[in-house]
Design an enzyme around this catalytic site. Structure first.
Site, PDB file in Angstrom:
ATOM      1  N   ASP A 174       0.793  -1.169   0.138  1.00  0.00           N
ATOM      2  CA  ASP A 174       0.094  -0.118   0.000  1.00  0.00           C
ATOM      3  C   ASP A 174       0.857   1.288  -0.046  1.00  0.00           C
ATOM      4  O   ASP A 174       1.538   1.523   0.828  1.00  0.00           O
ATOM      5  CB  ASP A 174      -0.920   0.078   1.233  1.00  0.00           C
ATOM      6  CG  ASP A 174      -1.881   1.191   1.359  1.00  0.00           C
ATOM      7  OD1 ASP A 174      -1.487   2.293   0.815  1.00  0.00           O
ATOM      8  OD2 ASP A 174      -3.013   0.897   1.292  1.00  0.00           O
ATOM      9  N   HIS A 175       0.950   1.904  -1.157  1.00  0.00           N
ATOM     10  CA  HIS A 175       2.244   2.695  -1.353  1.00  0.00           C
ATOM     11  C   HIS A 175       2.028   3.998  -0.488  1.00  0.00           C
ATOM     12  O   HIS A 175       2.965   4.674  -0.030  1.00  0.00           O
ATOM     13  CB  HIS A 175       2.460   3.128  -2.931  1.00  0.00           C
ATOM     14  CG  HIS A 175       1.375   4.176  -3.238  1.00  0.00           C
ATOM     15  ND1 HIS A 175       0.141   3.859  -3.906  1.00  0.00           N
ATOM     16  CD2 HIS A 175       1.599   5.532  -3.300  1.00  0.00           C
ATOM     17  CE1 HIS A 175      -0.306   4.822  -4.012  1.00  0.00           C
ATOM     18  NE2 HIS A 175       0.339   5.868  -4.114  1.00  0.00           N
ATOM     19  N   HIS A 237      -5.736   2.920   0.881  1.00  0.00           N
ATOM     20  CA  HIS A 237      -4.983   4.069   1.517  1.00  0.00           C
ATOM     21  C   HIS A 237      -5.608   4.689   2.555  1.00  0.00           C
ATOM     22  O   HIS A 237      -4.966   5.056   3.776  1.00  0.00           O
ATOM     23  CB  HIS A 237      -4.835   4.986   0.225  1.00  0.00           C
ATOM     24  CG  HIS A 237      -4.093   4.311  -0.988  1.00  0.00           C
ATOM     25  ND1 HIS A 237      -3.144   3.350  -0.838  1.00  0.00           N
ATOM     26  CD2 HIS A 237      -4.523   4.406  -2.361  1.00  0.00           C
ATOM     27  CE1 HIS A 237      -2.889   2.955  -2.186  1.00  0.00           C
ATOM     28  NE2 HIS A 237      -3.412   3.819  -2.884  1.00  0.00           N
TER      29      HIS A 237
HETATM   30  C1  BG6 Z   1      -3.439   4.469  -6.821  1.00  0.00           C
HETATM   31  C2  BG6 Z   1      -4.799   4.429  -7.317  1.00  0.00           C
HETATM   32  O1  BG6 Z   1      -3.432   3.247  -5.620  1.00  0.00           O
HETATM   33  O2  BG6 Z   1      -3.052   5.627  -5.849  1.00  0.00           O
HETATM   34  C3  BG6 Z   1      -5.004   5.800  -8.305  1.00  0.00           C
HETATM   35  O3  BG6 Z   1      -4.999   3.269  -7.945  1.00  0.00           O
HETATM   36  C4  BG6 Z   1      -4.385   7.112  -7.701  1.00  0.00           C
HETATM   37  O4  BG6 Z   1      -6.093   5.727  -8.906  1.00  0.00           O
HETATM   38  C5  BG6 Z   1      -3.136   7.080  -6.987  1.00  0.00           C
HETATM   39  O5  BG6 Z   1      -4.310   7.855  -8.568  1.00  0.00           O
HETATM   40  C6  BG6 Z   1      -2.693   8.030  -6.147  1.00  0.00           C
HETATM   41  O6  BG6 Z   1      -1.453   7.655  -5.469  1.00  0.00           O
HETATM   42  P1  BG6 Z   1      -0.758   9.072  -5.154  1.00  0.00           P
HETATM   43  O7  BG6 Z   1       0.641   8.594  -4.418  1.00  0.00           O
HETATM   44  O8  BG6 Z   1      -0.251  10.083  -6.295  1.00  0.00           O
HETATM   45  O9  BG6 Z   1      -1.480   9.918  -4.230  1.00  0.00           O
END
Ligand code: BG6
Length: 486
Positions: A174-175, A237
């Site tokens: 989960d980044h 997230h």
């Molecule tokens: C991803 C989603 O997990 O997170 C995308 O699938 C989204 O739809 C992205 O754009 C957003 O990540 P960040 O780090 O740019 O906020």
């Protein structure tokens, strides 16, 4: 940073968008930083038939824009020495013998399989890796979301992967957990004495978690149609961020101590009845508008989207946590595409002082607020009330601003970079355990079911706005407002 032990990484989906946008650039940065030694190998595996040279050319052209000023030809050449390409059909068992031959016999070497493909392939890839004897005791697998579209499908995927890898070998990414300010929130809470006594219902009025994007669905309309904001962002997230805010102090920083506490939060979330879904959730869909001064089409005009689509591109939820610490404190979560700015932040609104002595004129001056910002900048701001200079007792909010870029000059790791390093080193703390993921699905499922059963459509909002009016009403019913309206 310490040099990594030599490793082999197989990137399934190695020519895909994620590989080019995030994974290969993250590995390049680590070569540049000197952590990935010359003995490590990165094998991009995908269906396309490409020579190594053609792949390297594709990778360089595709990654360059994401590396910006960090790109330099000499580092790229050194990175490319570690990079090779393997053309295979991931679903065909007979591709795995040659893959094994390419990897060679190195039972003591770290082996990372990164599944950056559609989750439909996860079961087959795991079975074939297992069948070909490629999963060594030092192997790990990194799996990308979406892991299923509901509890049952996520269980199926977890079962299929779990037949071949132990739970300690599975790194569910989960980044958001790799973002620096999120880890800093752990440091703020558990390495300082100042906040913990205040971090509870007696002193916290409400918590707001916002992840707003300016982007639309960026050509992924057909994927997004079957997903929507709740599954794409909130189930993973935003709930992970909520866990980090709400968890009890873990007994240690080891993976299970931290994940046990997050799991308790997820299990304490009050379940939604269908009446709750109507009263405590808002779903929206953007219509044509303007973002950053540029006109943009509405969601249903995007390629791959049905003209009568009921997929939500915005969701806001009032969550409640039934524990002694948090009873009665609303946690408002919202996320949406085509919002006015790219903003990811957690706002902790503390209560007003119990007895105000400064007279009517200054009454209502917002008391204390802590804002942890992940995007666009990384910072923590603590708002306090201070007296304005002058002969009157005029009060004004001021903030103590901890700007991480200012305070720490070292280059900050991108979320994927940090998480890839952790996966290579075998550190699970910032990855999601199976039971956490399933608890998150359990909690969102009644919302999905209730929406699916309802005749209502998502409320429309103009692209470039903060979502439908009902989102503000969700808070105003409690006498509260989103931080930008307050
Ligand atoms: C991803 C989603 O997990 O997170 C995308 O699938 C989204 O739809 C992205 O754009 C957003 O990540 P960040 O780090 O740019 O906020």
């Amino acid at each position: 940073m310490r040099t990594l032990p030599d490793f082999d990484m197989v990137l399934f989906g190695g020519t895909g968008d994620l590989a080019m946008r995030k994974l290969l650039p993250a590995l390049y940065q680590q070569v540049k930083a000197g952590t990935v030694g010359p003995g490590s190998r990165i094998l991009a595996a995908a269906r396309r038939s490409l020579t190594r040279e053609a792949f390297l050319e594709l990778a360089e052209t595709s990654c360059k824009p994401f590396l910006g000023a960090d790109y330099d030809a000499a580092t790229w050449a050194s990175f490319a020495e570690r990079l090779s390409y393997f053309s295979m059909d991931a679903q065909a068992a007979d591709s795995y013998g040659p893959l094994g031959a390419a990897l060679g016999q190195h039972p003591d070497r770290i082996r990372v399989f990164y599944y950056s493909t559609s989750p439909d392939f996860f079961a087959a890839i795991s079975a074939h890796l297992g069948g070909a004897g490629l999963i060594t005791p030092h192997s790990r697998v990194v799996v990308e979301k979406p892991l299923g579209h509901d509890l049952e499908s996520s269980r199926e995927i977890n079962d299929a992967v779990g037949r071949h890898f132990t739970e300690r070998q599975i790194f569910r990414i989960d980044h958001y957990l790799g973002k620096e300010p999120v880890q800093n929130l752990l440091a703020l809470r558990f390495a300082n004495v100042l906040f913990e006594p205040l971090w509870r219902r007696e002193w916290v009025q409400d918590v707001q978690i916002t992840v707003a994007e300016q982007l639309g669905v960026e050509g992924r309309g057909d994927f997004y149609e079957g997903t929507g904001a709740l599954r794409d962002m909130l189930q993973n997230h935003l709930l992970q961020l909520l866990c980090i805010v709400a968890m009890e102090p873990p007994t240690a920083s080891d993976p299970d101590a931290v994940r046990d506490e997050k799991l308790k939060v997820l299990r304490s979330l009050r379940a939604f009845t269908s009446q709750d879904v109507a009263a405590k959730t808002v779903r929206g869909q953007y219509k044509a508008g303007a973002v950053a001064g540029r006109p943009v089409a509405g969601y249903v005009e995007e390629p791959g989207v049905a003209p009568d689509s009921r997929t939500e591109t915005f969701v806001a939820v009032k969550a409640e946590i039934d524990t002694w610490r948090w009873a009665g404190v609303p946690f408002f979560l919202r996320t949406g595409k085509r919002m006015p700015e790219k903003l990811a932040e957690i706002v902790i609104n503390f209560r007003q002082v119990p007895h105000f002595i400064f007279g009517e004129a200054a009454h209502g001056t917002r008391a204390n607020r802590l804002v942890i910002r992940m995007q666009p900048d990384e910072s923590m701001r603590l708002y306090l009330v201070a007296k304005q200079p002058g002969d009157a007792m005029a009060l004004h909010p001021v903030n103590l601003n901890l700007d991480f870029a200012e305070s720490f000059r070292a280059r900050r790791l991108e979320a994927y970079e940090r998480l890839l390093l952790d996966a290579i080193r075998g550190r699970l703390t910032l990855f999601v355990r199976r039971d956490e993921q399933e608890a998150a699905w359990c909690w969102v499922e009644p919302i999905l079911d209730s929406w699916a059963a309802s005749e209502d459509r998502p409320k429309s909002y103009t692209a470039g706005s903060w979502g439908p009016a009902a989102s503000s009403a969700l808070l105003s019913r409690d006498g509260l407002a989103w931080s930008e309206e307050d």
